[in-house]
Design a protein around this motif. Structure first.
Motif, PDB file in Angstrom:
ATOM      1  N   ILE A   1       0.850  -1.193   0.000  1.00 56.37           N
ATOM      2  CA  ILE A   1       0.000   0.000   0.000  1.00 56.37           C
ATOM      3  C   ILE A   1       0.885   1.242   0.000  1.00 56.37           C
ATOM      4  N   ASN A   2       0.370   2.308  -0.595  1.00 57.74           N
ATOM      5  CA  ASN A   2       1.177   3.510  -0.761  1.00 57.74           C
ATOM      6  C   ASN A   2       0.246   4.695  -0.994  1.00 57.74           C
ATOM      7  N   LEU A   3       0.828   5.870  -1.133  1.00 59.12           N
ATOM      8  CA  LEU A   3       0.105   7.064  -1.567  1.00 59.12           C
ATOM      9  C   LEU A   3       0.713   7.514  -2.887  1.00 59.12           C
ATOM     10  N   LEU A   4      -0.119   7.705  -3.908  1.00 64.36           N
ATOM     11  CA  LEU A   4       0.361   8.115  -5.224  1.00 64.36           C
ATOM     12  C   LEU A   4      -0.265   9.444  -5.624  1.00 64.36           C
ATOM     13  N   SER A   5       0.477  10.191  -6.401  1.00 65.50           N
ATOM     14  CA  SER A   5       0.056  11.532  -6.786  1.00 65.50           C
ATOM     15  C   SER A   5      -1.160  11.504  -7.699  1.00 65.50           C
ATOM     16  N   ASP A   6      -2.084  12.479  -7.489  1.00 70.53           N
ATOM     17  CA  ASP A   6      -3.242  12.660  -8.357  1.00 70.53           C
ATOM     18  C   ASP A   6      -3.000  13.743  -9.405  1.00 70.53           C
ATOM     19  N   ALA A   7      -1.799  14.264  -9.459  1.00 71.05           N
ATOM     20  CA  ALA A   7      -1.490  15.318 -10.428  1.00 71.05           C
ATOM     21  C   ALA A   7      -1.598  14.775 -11.851  1.00 71.05           C
ATOM     22  N   PRO A   8      -1.889  15.649 -12.822  1.00 73.76           N
ATOM     23  CA  PRO A   8      -1.968  15.195 -14.216  1.00 73.76           C
ATOM     24  C   PRO A   8      -0.680  14.510 -14.659  1.00 73.76           C
ATOM     25  N   GLN A   9      -0.818  13.663 -15.666  1.00 70.80           N
ATOM     26  CA  GLN A   9       0.324  12.857 -16.099  1.00 70.80           C
ATOM     27  C   GLN A   9       1.467  13.719 -16.609  1.00 70.80           C
ATOM     28  N   TRP A  10       1.146  14.859 -17.235  1.00 69.01           N
ATOM     29  CA  TRP A  10       2.226  15.689 -17.766  1.00 69.01           C
ATOM     30  C   TRP A  10       3.081  16.261 -16.638  1.00 69.01           C
ATOM     31  N   MET A  11       2.467  16.535 -15.498  1.00 71.26           N
ATOM     32  CA  MET A  11       3.246  16.998 -14.351  1.00 71.26           C
ATOM     33  C   MET A  11       4.144  15.882 -13.821  1.00 71.26           C
ATOM     34  N   GLN A  12       3.576  14.673 -13.693  1.00 72.45           N
ATOM     35  CA  GLN A  12       4.354  13.562 -13.178  1.00 72.45           C
ATOM     36  C   GLN A  12       5.503  13.202 -14.109  1.00 72.45           C
ATOM     37  N   SER A  13       5.303  13.397 -15.425  1.00 68.02           N
ATOM     38  CA  SER A  13       6.368  13.084 -16.376  1.00 68.02           C
ATOM     39  C   SER A  13       7.570  14.004 -16.199  1.00 68.02           C
ATOM     40  N   PHE A  14       7.347  15.205 -15.651  1.00 65.15           N
ATOM     41  CA  PHE A  14       8.435  16.132 -15.359  1.00 65.15           C
ATOM     42  C   PHE A  14       8.938  15.991 -13.924  1.00 65.15           C
ATOM     43  N   GLY A  15       8.447  14.995 -13.215  1.00 66.84           N
ATOM     44  CA  GLY A  15       8.883  14.779 -11.846  1.00 66.84           C
ATOM     45  C   GLY A  15       8.257  15.704 -10.834  1.00 66.84           C
ATOM     46  N   LEU A  16       7.120  16.294 -11.166  1.00 66.31           N
ATOM     47  CA  LEU A  16       6.440  17.223 -10.254  1.00 66.31           C
ATOM     48  C   LEU A  16       5.451  16.444  -9.390  1.00 66.31           C
ATOM     49  N   ASP A  17       5.724  16.387  -8.096  1.00 66.19           N
ATOM     50  CA  ASP A  17       4.889  15.641  -7.167  1.00 66.19           C
ATOM     51  C   ASP A  17       4.539  16.514  -5.969  1.00 66.19           C
ATOM     52  N   PRO A  18       3.441  16.179  -5.286  1.00 63.91           N
ATOM     53  CA  PRO A  18       3.095  16.927  -4.065  1.00 63.91           C
ATOM     54  C   PRO A  18       4.124  16.686  -2.967  1.00 63.91           C
TER      55      PRO A  18
END
Length: 619
Positions: free
Chosen positions: A101-118
């Motif tokens: 179990i984990n917590l994963l970011s709900d940010a749009p995929q384009w943000m995650q592709s640039f390494g942008l996470d909460p």
């Protein structure tokens, strides 16, 4: 006359604010509870995706989003209840997959592709469990004594110097006894030149025997404890990774304790089992010449051998020298062998592979035994009625097999049954054997609901503090207050962005640091505005008064914030847990507040006020 604001400064401020907004934006989306499944290969993961979704649908556990990344499946759910239920459903259904179990970011995929996470959330905001582990100093001292005895006796033997016997003494020391003073004197130079500087050397005389007492100094004892705790901290990192916990915190507390915080973890029992486990393997050559039955009857093994037992109680004589132990194991996995029995597949590092290669080459057609070693915590009641925890060593031979050929890095161990024990042993071996046994002395659990409440209350306090400060600045400074409030908002955005970029973990004390930063951020504006008020009262024009106010207040603002930054750095260096969380947000807030108060505020005033031909300002 103070210079006007340069155009390049406008451009730089605009770039910094735009970057800050982009880096802070993922925090708006937050994170969702997720179940992660890792399979053996990409094909297996792709084939299991449909089956997993059908199984979840039948149980009315519908993920809000799911994604496949290589050989992993990520299933995101609306709340932790569905997350835990899904894990309980999928774990037994897919025994060959790693389900966590984990917590994963709900940010749009384009943000995650640039390494942008909460931002990562700490234990007090996400909920989870905290363990305080104590290094077993008794086992540590026994090992240090064994090291001293081995070092000194081997040195004496190499130089042809005789001694009666060597025995362990308290606090990791050793006592070497000699038949005469001349023998002791002959051994002194050899021994004193090889023992560490943290070991005291004393000559003793007891009942006609001449001895050399070796014992660690107080500084040496403290250093040994710290080293053991630090080595265990590094090994614990691998064990925590095997739990699939995001943003864990592992740090040494004091000299001999390790604090482990696991935010978001729900399976506390599994965490305790893997963190407290001290299982490892040791490999010995079997002594075929000794009389094992005689050793059992006398209770003493012949010199140079060790009496051991299989789990069913069958005795076996082993050569005392350990061929290799668990520190050379880099990977291990459990599977079923050709005969359908559980086996542990072991992979060694280069040093371990070289040792095993040499031993198996020189001992073909001779038996080699694998011993399972584990330290188990036991509660012991003292004479005063108080209970203490001690580590009890449990060991047994899992198998003894004849070496049929030379092998090195890769081999299999049978006899570890059932398959659950083989998997547990493989997981522990992958994480690495601990330098010194540890046991849990404190356990603290925070539920997800308590963490959610902390977030809500912290957010409400931050918003209320921001509004009160903003209203005060508007009422007291009017138009300049508007600029200060805009800069204060920019400060919050930059603070969140910088913490996200640095990978800092937000804790409840960290929220307190943010609230404190809100008040400190306008301190600089107050200093500047009051200096502007003085310049206006002295008769300067608005444009000259504003620019002079900023320039003259600059050194005062820097001095005040640098002293605060020094305190924050000291808190981070010497504090632990909540103190570090507070220090992180405070230090980052000091930097962003200086930028926003000095540069963003001035850019706004210069652009919207001083560009006019006849600027007017009432204060």
């Amino acid at each position: 006359m103070p210079k006007p604001f340069a155009l390049w400064k406008y451009a730089l401020i605009a770039v910094v604010l735009a970057a800050g907004l982009i880096f802070a934006l993922p925090n708006w989306y937050g994170k969702s509870p997720a179940v992660q499944m890792q399979f053996e290969s990409l094909d297996v993961a792709s084939a299991a995706a449909t089956e997993v979704n059908n199984a979840l649908a039948e149980a009315n556990l519908n993920p809000v989003r799911w994604e496949q990344k290589d050989k992993s499946l990520n299933l995101l759910f609306a709340d932790t209840d569905q997350q835990i239920a899904a894990k309980d459903l999928l774990t037994p259904a897919y025994p060959d997959a790693v389900v966590a179990i984990n917590l994963l970011s709900d940010a749009p995929q384009w943000m995650q592709s640039f390494g942008l996470d909460p931002m990562s959330l700490g234990l007090d905001l996400r909920g989870g469990v905290s363990f305080l582990l104590q290094v077993d100093t008794q086992q540590l001292f026994e090992r240090k004594s064994a090291e001293l005895i081995d070092l000194t006796t081997s040195t004496l033997s190499d130089q042809g110097l005789s001694y009666l016997r060597a025995e362990a003494s308290e606090q990791g020391g050793a006592l070497l006894l000699f038949a005469s003073e001349d023998e002791r004197n002959a051994a002194q130079d050899a021994i004193f030149s090889i023992v560490p500087n943290t070991v005291e050397r004393l000559n003793t005389t007891q009942q006609g025997q001449y001895g050399i007492q070796l014992r660690y100094t107080d500084e040496g004892i403290a250093a040994a404890k710290r080293k053991a705790a630090e080595q265990n901290r590094m090994q614990m990192s691998g064990r925590v990774d095997s739990l699939g916990v995001a943003e864990p915190s592992i740090q040494v507390v004091g000299d001999d304790r390790v604090l482990i915080q696991l935010p978001g973890i729900q399976d506390v029992a599994a965490a305790k089992e893997i963190l407290g486990s001290t299982a490892t393997l040791e490999f010995y050559l079997v002594d075929e010449k000794g009389d094992v039955n005689q050793a059992v009857r006398s209770g003493r093994a012949p010199f140079g051998t060790k009496l051991a037992y299989f789990e069913d109680g069958q005795p076996i004589l082993l050569k005392r020298r350990v061929i290799m132990s668990g520190e050379h194991i880099v990977d291990a996995s459990a599977s079923y062998g050709q005969e359908g029995l559980p086996q542990v597949n072991v992979v060694l590092d280069s040093a371990g592979g070289a040792i095993m290669s040499n031993v198996t080459r020189d001992n073909i057609n001779k038996p080699m035994a694998t011993m399972y070693v584990e330290f188990v915590p036991e509660t012991v009641a003292g004479e005063d009625g108080e209970t203490t925890t001690q580590m009890s060593k449990r060991e047994f031979v899992v198998n003894s097999a004849t070496i049929r050929g030379q092998f090195s890095k890769n081999f299999q161990i049978t006899g570890v049954e059932p398959i659950t024990r083989a998997r547990k042993l493989a997981a522990t071996l992958r994480a690495g054997s601990l330098t010194t046994p540890v046991y849990i002395v404190e356990e603290r659990t925070i539920g997800p609901s308590a963490g959610k409440q902390n977030i809500e209350q912290g957010t409400q306090a931050s918003i209320l503090g921001l509004l009160l400060v903003a209203v005060f600045m508007l009422l007291y400074y009017r138009k300049l207050g508007v600029f200060a409030d805009i800069a204060l908002t920019a400060n919050i955005i930059l603070l969140i962005a910088l913490m996200s970029v640095l990978g800092a973990t937000l804790t409840l004390p960290g929220i307190a640091g943010i609230i404190l930063t809100l008040g400190m951020a306008v301190d600089a504006n107050v200093l500047i505005y009051e200096r502007i008020r003085e310049e206006l009262h002295s008769g300067l024009a608005v444009r000259e008064a504003v620019r002079s106010g900023f320039d003259n207040a600059f050194s005062t603002i820097v001095d005040a914030n640098v002293t605060t930054l020094i305190v924050a750095i000291l808190l981070f260096s010497f504090g632990a847990g909540p103190i570090k969380g507070f220090a992180v947000t405070l230090s980052v807030g000091v930097l962003t507040s200086m930028f926003s108060a000095i540069y963003v505020t001035r850019a706004l005033i210069e652009w919207f006020l001083l560009r006019r031909e006849q600027p007017k300002l009432k204060m």
